[in-house]
Design a protein around this motif. Structure first.
Motif, mmCIF file in Angstrom:
data_model
loop_
_atom_site.group_PDB
_atom_site.id
_atom_site.type_symbol
_atom_site.label_atom_id
_atom_site.label_comp_id
_atom_site.label_asym_id
_atom_site.label_seq_id
_atom_site.Cartn_x
_atom_site.Cartn_y
_atom_site.Cartn_z
ATOM 1 N N THR A 39 28.039 36.205 34.433
ATOM 2 C CA THR A 39 27.061 35.141 34.224
ATOM 3 C C THR A 39 26.373 34.823 35.538
ATOM 4 O O THR A 39 26.858 35.165 36.613
ATOM 5 C CB THR A 39 27.748 33.882 33.679
ATOM 6 N N GLY A 40 25.253 34.113 35.469
ATOM 7 C CA GLY A 40 24.452 33.901 36.662
ATOM 8 C C GLY A 40 24.627 32.565 37.335
ATOM 9 O O GLY A 40 24.059 32.347 38.410
ATOM 10 N N ALA A 85 32.191 29.656 38.073
ATOM 11 C CA ALA A 85 33.071 30.558 38.820
ATOM 12 C C ALA A 85 32.291 31.795 39.266
ATOM 13 O O ALA A 85 31.576 32.414 38.471
ATOM 14 C CB ALA A 85 34.253 30.977 37.952
ATOM 15 N N ASN A 86 32.439 32.168 40.515
ATOM 16 C CA ASN A 86 31.865 33.411 41.022
ATOM 17 C C ASN A 86 32.867 34.528 40.743
ATOM 18 O O ASN A 86 33.891 34.646 41.415
ATOM 19 C CB ASN A 86 31.592 33.298 42.517
ATOM 20 N N GLN A 115 35.096 20.369 41.856
ATOM 21 C CA GLN A 115 36.493 20.505 42.277
ATOM 22 C C GLN A 115 37.072 21.826 41.795
ATOM 23 O O GLN A 115 37.842 22.477 42.502
ATOM 24 C CB GLN A 115 37.319 19.340 41.731
ATOM 25 N N MET A 116 36.708 22.227 40.584
ATOM 26 C CA MET A 116 37.164 23.525 40.078
ATOM 27 C C MET A 116 36.694 24.651 40.994
ATOM 28 O O MET A 116 37.462 25.557 41.338
ATOM 29 C CB MET A 116 36.644 23.749 38.657
ATOM 30 N N ARG A 117 35.442 24.604 41.404
ATOM 31 C CA ARG A 117 34.917 25.653 42.284
ATOM 32 C C ARG A 117 35.623 25.653 43.639
ATOM 33 O O ARG A 117 35.932 26.711 44.203
ATOM 34 C CB ARG A 117 33.402 25.475 42.459
ATOM 35 N N GLY A 130 40.990 28.257 33.593
ATOM 36 C CA GLY A 130 41.393 28.617 34.942
ATOM 37 C C GLY A 130 41.322 30.122 35.153
ATOM 38 O O GLY A 130 40.245 30.707 35.199
ATOM 39 N N ARG A 131 42.488 30.763 35.249
ATOM 40 C CA ARG A 131 42.538 32.206 35.531
ATOM 41 C C ARG A 131 41.842 33.004 34.434
ATOM 42 O O ARG A 131 42.020 32.750 33.251
ATOM 43 C CB ARG A 131 43.982 32.663 35.699
#
Length: 613
Positions: A46-47, A219-220, A256-258, A288-289
């Motif tokens: 995704t972008g 997420a990257n 925070q997730m990032r 998450g994972r």
């Protein structure tokens, strides 16, 4: 839980994990595609990848004070930096148990008080796993408001810093998409919840919770290993906390997730986020994972798969972890009901396909060699299917204030896993016999469920109509009753029971029964009686017929001029079929009109004349 870490030193015979798993394996994954990686589902790239900055500061150790029992070493002098919101220290090898790191940061131009950076080495990846190659030990990340300055001290008996000590400052700013994400979180997956429902072996259907995906929180995917390690089943789920700040808004949680993701992958060198899922203090669930191959175009439903995480040392295989974002050893959950519901719903959905009961015990063989887990390598860990991290590890995680909620989480998950027919809807449930309407009936039936629907008379229990079928996929039973019998004759006014039975294999689900009433507005009242209670006081009473749908309200009005005009309709107290009047004059004629009402309308009016005696 506290962030997890197990370090394995690199030796000359090991390929560097960053090169192998982030470059070589990425190339292999793209080159060979599905032919070589067919056993693991995949996810499209995704972008949306908001910027995440990672500043690495080189420690400059300066002895500040010394005694026979304690040495204080300055690790980072007061330093002005670029903005950040996460602080973490990482190193190689073991750290003496008496070592304490403290940090203070500059926020809005002012220096904060000193905070301890906690660490535990009984968390993290399994030491013997491939993921452990090249990972580092580290502190729990300290989350702050946006800061631009830092100072770090270390206290220990020896004053010796760990090998290859690094200081990382991580930052990701809140974006407009984060704010939009939070505004629409409750609508995510509404159409897909039923399609992705989990079914227990006993026929229970657990709807998929709303899960904010990695693509949605930004997420990257190039930071992680391209081919996740997969388990084969699920044995248990662990509740953790991140031991980070509780001071965040709903729209700050994606950032925070990032930042947590960056700390896991960029600082601790994990293959991915350590936890399978995270839940913020507002009850929002985050993926998450990643359980999907990097780069494939075919969709993958990662949350439903048994990907191996890095959360509970020695017990990561065939388990999963849900981590509450915040520190619940120092602060109570601000919205405990929302957090319990989110964690319990997610637990139930993950456990459902494996037939696991939340209050039963799981048996898991540990692979821990750190010596800090309660179960060493080869030992059998016997722990509740829904456990706190402290049940198996030597840790306070998920914190003194969250751990007591585990019984409620187990109880709620047990309710959600119960084999019942869900979402039964019968509309309308009240029908005017003079204006017939079809009755629409729906319910969620699990895949493979054999169902039977009956319409019966509630008094005689005579079955008037039946339907049956088999549900190929978990979904809606959808049936319309046209108000007729099996002979296509319209039913009379009465009360009818819609009963749904279902079974999956040998498992019989409890039947559901819903009443449908076919009736009319009330019949006209009868038997109006007059009773004198005093010189100017009288009571009027009347009777209501035994209709299918009884009257719920009674109305009366009076005329004292021979019925030429009447006063306003007056509703009787508590729906009683009587009314008391005062100040009536002896010898005068009074005309009374009475009518009743129910949900379908009002009865015809009955008029009667009385003379006050």
């Amino acid at each position: 839980m506290r962030l997890l870490r197990h370090g394995v030193r690199q030796n000359k015979y090991m390929l560097p994990r960053k090169k192998c798993f982030r470059t070589l394996c990425l190339s292999l994954a793209i080159a060979f595609g599905s032919s070589s990686l067919a056993t693991v589902p995949s996810q499209a790239i995704t972008g949306y990848t908001p910027e995440v900055t990672v500043q690495s500061l080189a420690p400059k150790l300066v002895l500040k004070s010394s005694s026979a029992s304690l040495k204080t070493v300055q690790v980072i002098a007061p330093t002005i930096t670029k903005p950040f919101s996460v602080v973490g220290l990482t190193w190689l090898g073991r750290l003496p148990s008496d070592t304490v790191f403290t940090v203070r940061v500059r926020e809005a131009g002012k220096w904060s008080s000193w905070n301890e950076l906690h660490f535990d080495d009984d968390h993290g990846v399994d030491p013997e796993s491939l993921e452990s190659n090249g990972t580092r030990f580290g502190t729990d990340p300290l989350m702050t408001a946006v800061a631009d300055g830092i100072q770090i001290n270390m206290k220990s008996k020896s004053g010796i810093a760990p090998t290859d000590l690094k200081v990382d400052l991580v930052g990701s700013q809140e974006t407009q998409q984060d704010r939009s994400l939070v505004a629409s979180t409750r609508t995510f997956g509404t159409a897909g919840n039923l399609r992705n429902a989990a079914v227990t072996p006993a026929g229970g259907v657990v709807l998929r919770p709303n899960i904010v995906t990695r693509a949605q929180w930004g997420a990257n995917e190039t930071w992680r290993d391209p081919v996740p390690r997969m388990g084969t089943t699920i044995l248990a789920g662990f509740v953790h906390h991140t031991a980070t700040t509780n001071k965040y808004s709903p729209s700050q949680a994606p950032a925070q997730m990032r930042s947590l993701y960056a700390y896991f992958t960029k600082s601790l060198n994990y293959a991915d986020m350590g936890y399978n899922f995270l839940v913020d203090q507002y009850g929002t669930v985050y993926e998450g994972r990643n359980a999907c191959n990097f780069g494939d175009a075919n969709p993958c439903d990662g949350p439903s798969l048994p990907v191996i995480g890095a959360h509970t040392a020695g017990l990561n295989l065939n388990t999963f972890a849900i981590s509450a974002i915040g520190n619940y050893d120092t602060k109570r959950p601000s919205r405990p009901a929302a957090m319990v519901e989110a964690i319990a719903s997610l637990m139930a959905w993950k456990l459902a396909p494996y037939g696991l009961a939340p209050n039963s015990n799981a048996e898991i063989i540990s692979t821990d060699t750190s010596g800090r887990s309660k179960y060493g390598d080869g030992m059998k860990a016997i722990t509740p299917v829904i456990s706190g991290h402290r049940d198996v590890g030597k840790t306070a995680c998920p914190g003194r204030y969250l751990y007591p909620y585990l019984p409620k989480i187990r109880a709620r998950a047990t309710e959600l896993l119960a084999p019942v027919i869900h979402e039964v809807r019968v509309t309308p449930r009240l029908i005017d016999v003079n204006d017939p309407k079809p009755v629409n009936i729906s319910a969620i039936i699990p895949a493979g469920g054999n169902w039977t629907l009956t319409v019966s008379d509630s008094i005689t229990h005579e079955v008037l109509k039946t339907a049956s079928g088999t549900q190929i996929e978990t979904g809606l039973l959808d049936y319309t009753w046209d108000g007729t019998t099996a002979l296509d004759l319209p039913v009379l006014a009465g009360r009818y029971l819609i009963t749904i039975n279902a079974a999956v294999g040998d498992a019989v689900l409890p039947a559901t029964t819903t009443e449908v009433v076919i009736a009319t507005k009330p019949s006209i009242v009868s038997d109006i009686e007059y009773q004198k209670l005093g010189r100017t006081k009288a009571q009027i009473t009347w009777s209501n017929p035994a209709d299918v749908l009884p009257a719920t309200s009674q109305y009366i009005r009076v005329s004292s001029n021979g019925g030429k005009t009447y006063g306003k309709w007056t509703k009787t107290s508590k729906g009683l079929s009587k009314a008391t009047f005062k100040n009536w004059k002896k010898g005068r004629e009074y005309y009374l009109q009475v009518r009743s009402a129910n949900s379908l309308g009002r009865s015809e009016i009955l008029t009667k004349k009385f003379i006050m005696r």
